[in-house]
Motif scaffolding. Structure first.
Motif, mmCIF file in Angstrom:
data_model
loop_
_atom_site.group_PDB
_atom_site.id
_atom_site.type_symbol
_atom_site.label_atom_id
_atom_site.label_comp_id
_atom_site.label_asym_id
_atom_site.label_seq_id
_atom_site.Cartn_x
_atom_site.Cartn_y
_atom_site.Cartn_z
ATOM 1 N N GLN A 1 0.831 -1.213 0.000
ATOM 2 C CA GLN A 1 0.000 0.000 0.000
ATOM 3 C C GLN A 1 0.864 1.262 0.000
ATOM 4 O O GLN A 1 0.569 2.231 -0.717
ATOM 5 C CB GLN A 1 -0.916 0.013 1.234
ATOM 6 N N VAL A 2 1.917 1.237 0.800
ATOM 7 C CA VAL A 2 2.816 2.394 0.891
ATOM 8 C C VAL A 2 3.515 2.637 -0.445
ATOM 9 O O VAL A 2 3.641 3.783 -0.904
ATOM 10 C CB VAL A 2 3.846 2.183 2.021
ATOM 11 N N ILE A 3 3.951 1.568 -1.104
ATOM 12 C CA ILE A 3 4.630 1.702 -2.397
ATOM 13 C C ILE A 3 3.651 2.217 -3.451
ATOM 14 O O ILE A 3 3.979 3.109 -4.250
ATOM 15 C CB ILE A 3 5.251 0.361 -2.826
ATOM 16 N N TYR A 4 2.429 1.676 -3.462
ATOM 17 C CA TYR A 4 1.427 2.140 -4.430
ATOM 18 C C TYR A 4 1.102 3.620 -4.224
ATOM 19 O O TYR A 4 0.965 4.377 -5.192
ATOM 20 C CB TYR A 4 0.144 1.312 -4.311
ATOM 21 N N GLU A 5 0.979 4.032 -2.973
ATOM 22 C CA GLU A 5 0.677 5.437 -2.711
ATOM 23 C C GLU A 5 1.840 6.333 -3.129
ATOM 24 O O GLU A 5 1.631 7.444 -3.637
ATOM 25 C CB GLU A 5 0.346 5.635 -1.230
ATOM 26 N N THR A 6 3.059 5.834 -2.961
ATOM 27 C CA THR A 6 4.225 6.574 -3.448
ATOM 28 C C THR A 6 4.158 6.743 -4.964
ATOM 29 O O THR A 6 4.392 7.836 -5.494
ATOM 30 C CB THR A 6 5.526 5.840 -3.065
ATOM 31 N N MET A 7 3.826 5.665 -5.665
ATOM 32 C CA MET A 7 3.763 5.729 -7.134
ATOM 33 C C MET A 7 2.576 6.552 -7.621
ATOM 34 O O MET A 7 2.582 7.039 -8.751
ATOM 35 C CB MET A 7 3.725 4.317 -7.720
ATOM 36 N N ARG A 8 1.548 6.688 -6.784
ATOM 37 C CA ARG A 8 0.433 7.575 -7.158
ATOM 38 C C ARG A 8 0.888 9.034 -7.137
ATOM 39 O O ARG A 8 0.656 9.791 -8.086
ATOM 40 C CB ARG A 8 -0.750 7.389 -6.204
ATOM 41 N N ILE A 9 1.568 9.427 -6.070
ATOM 42 C CA ILE A 9 1.988 10.822 -5.941
ATOM 43 C C ILE A 9 3.188 11.126 -6.833
ATOM 44 O O ILE A 9 3.300 12.220 -7.387
ATOM 45 C CB ILE A 9 2.322 11.138 -4.468
#
Length: 494
Positions: free
Chosen positions: A353-361
């Protein structure tokens, strides 16, 4: 004679002006909404990175409640889908019209550019089919131990910073780690990036992404605005010395393995086996093999290091989230007898989840490109997208759209929890692209990032260093990157 020369110049200037004005009516003549362009850059605003510029365009067209629009880069018309159903048509439903990425390659004069990411048409289909088995779960497990070994020198370097109480330039550290990983997993070679900062793979890896060269800027402009002219002029995307280095590495490694009957669990070995099996039809040449290893190298080391850098930056800013990540890592590793393994990584759901949110921003590619390969009628409209028209999809604009992500600038991994992720549109969040041309190496990329973060977060805590300046993005970089280094203070977990 003077009068004739002046008359000729005036005539050329007049005809050029007429052509430019006519060219800039392209979208108006097709009844597609557009932004008024200005010669010579069209709508492109050089003050911004391309992803940020496209987000500005996306926000403006979205404000006008448009489903699609037209832009100009230089004199080149660009189709700009905005509504997710239009984007889905381009990437998936009507993929046969948009098979190519529209990126530049020149197989004859720039052999390393003819890799899977750039190839189009039948050549892309054949290469994709050949390479797909490279990234199965079985192959990932084969490479895992090699990847894990590369974490040891990274941890040693970070430990020294702890003892010296000095801040870490985190992008440099994770870039050396990912360089070592890709060097081992693609070429089967020890890069030694931590022992020698000018080790060949690290040196040439930096050369690839040098964006301050005038030649780089001019080549990128020409290959984007007029690929046909660029091919005629035999333009090369990469410095000649870089091309020669990677070609020689592949040639010498293949020769060494064949003569010594040596095998490794890496991508080059898979390509060698493919070459042996292709007894009929097209066999991979050494240049083609080098190109595929090369794209694995540039995509693997730079994108993964950027994601890891931004992830650690956000965790350093959000201590509670960092603590939650570490708690999960400790808990999962206890369940797996303290071993970081392919299976234990799969259990780290919150880290995902943390990695996906990083790639979103911070999407590594802030825009997705496609090229129309035959005239295409846009469903529900009277618009025909002509063959060879470039299509730009605004990844950053979609990822930062408040109608899809509430408080889009807030770092919130819960957006990608099991409960919430099912509500998201796959054609809004696209860190690896979508459709048949999605990123073939996304499994490997995630595995590499998770291994690096797991080792670092298990043993160290991070906080922002006063040396870190407010983020300003490099406007020339193809991969999302900052102009100034990100510095983190680090402490050993006791």
């Amino acid at each position: 004679m003077f009068f004739e020369v002046c008359s000729f110049i005036v005539l050329v200037a007049f005809l050029g002006t007429v052509f430019i004005r006519w060219r800039y009516t392209y979208w108006k003549r097709r009844n597609v909404s557009y932004m008024s362009p200005t010669f010579p850059f069209g709508n492109y605003d050089r003050a911004y990175p391309i992803g940020v510029w496209l987000k500005i365009c996306y926000d403006e067209f979205k404000r006008r409640d448009l489903k699609h629009a037209g832009l100009y880069i230089g004199l080149r018309p660009v189709y700009f889908p905005i509504a997710t159903d239009f984007i889905k048509n381009v990437l998936q439903n009507d993929f046969q019209y948009f098979v190519n990425r529209g990126t530049y390659s020149n197989q004859k004069y720039d052999p390393l550019s003819a890799h899977l990411f750039n190839l189009g048409g039948q050549m892309w289909r054949e290469m994709r089919t050949k390479l797909t088995p490279t990234f199965t779960s079985g192959k990932m497990k084969m490479m895992f131990d090699t990847l894990l070994q590369c974490t040891t020198p990274m941890q040693e370097v970070v430990t020294r910073h702890c003892l010296d109480e000095t801040p870490v330039m985190i992008k440099e550290v994770v870039s050396r780690f990912t360089t070592d990983v890709i060097g081992s997993c693609a070429f089967g070679l020890d890069c030694n990036s931590f022992k020698d900062e000018d080790a060949p793979f690290r040196y040439y890896g930096r050369k690839i992404f040098e964006t301050n060269r005038a030649s780089y800027i001019l080549t990128r402009a020409l290959t984007t605005c007029s690929p046909a002219i660029a091919r005629t002029l035999r333009q090369s995307l990469f410095p000649k010395e870089t091309t020669n280095f990677f070609l020689n590495v592949v040639k010498e490694t293949i020769k060494y393995r064949k003569h010594g009957d040596i095998q490794r669990n890496d991508m080059l070995q898979i390509l060698i086996e493919l070459q042996k099996k292709d007894k009929e039809g097209h066999r991979l040449s050494v240049e083609e093999m080098a190109a595929q290893c090369f794209v694995f190298f540039i995509a693997g080391f730079e994108t993964s290091s950027s994601v890891s850098t931004f992830c650690l930056y956000e965790l350093a800013k959000n201590i509670e989230i960092q603590r939650k990540v570490r708690d999960e890592i400790v808990k999962v590793l206890q369940k797996h007898r303290g071993q970081i393994s392919y299976e234990s990584l799969a259990d780290m759901k919150y880290l995902d989840q943390v990695i996906y949110e990083t790639m979103r921003i911070y999407p590594t590619l802030a825009a997705v490109t496609r090229e129309c390969v035959k005239d295409y009628h846009v469903p529900g409209t009277n618009v025909i997208i002509e063959k060879n028209t470039l299509v730009l999809l605004p990844t950053l604009g979609l990822h930062k759209d408040p109608s899809y992500f509430k408080d889009p600038d807030l770092f919130d991994p819960e957006r990608f929890s099991t409960e919430n992720i099912h509500n998201s549109n796959p054609f809004v969040f696209m860190p690896f692209g979508q459709g048949p041309r999605n990123c073939i190496g996304m499994r490997f990329g995630m595995m590499q990032v998770k291994v690096g973060l797991t080792c670092l977060m298990r043993d160290f805590s991070f906080s922002l260093s006063p040396k870190t300046k407010p983020l300003v993005f490099n406007k020339y970089a193809l991969i999302t990157n900052t102009r100034d280094p990100i510095w983190l203070d680090v402490k050993k977990i006791t």
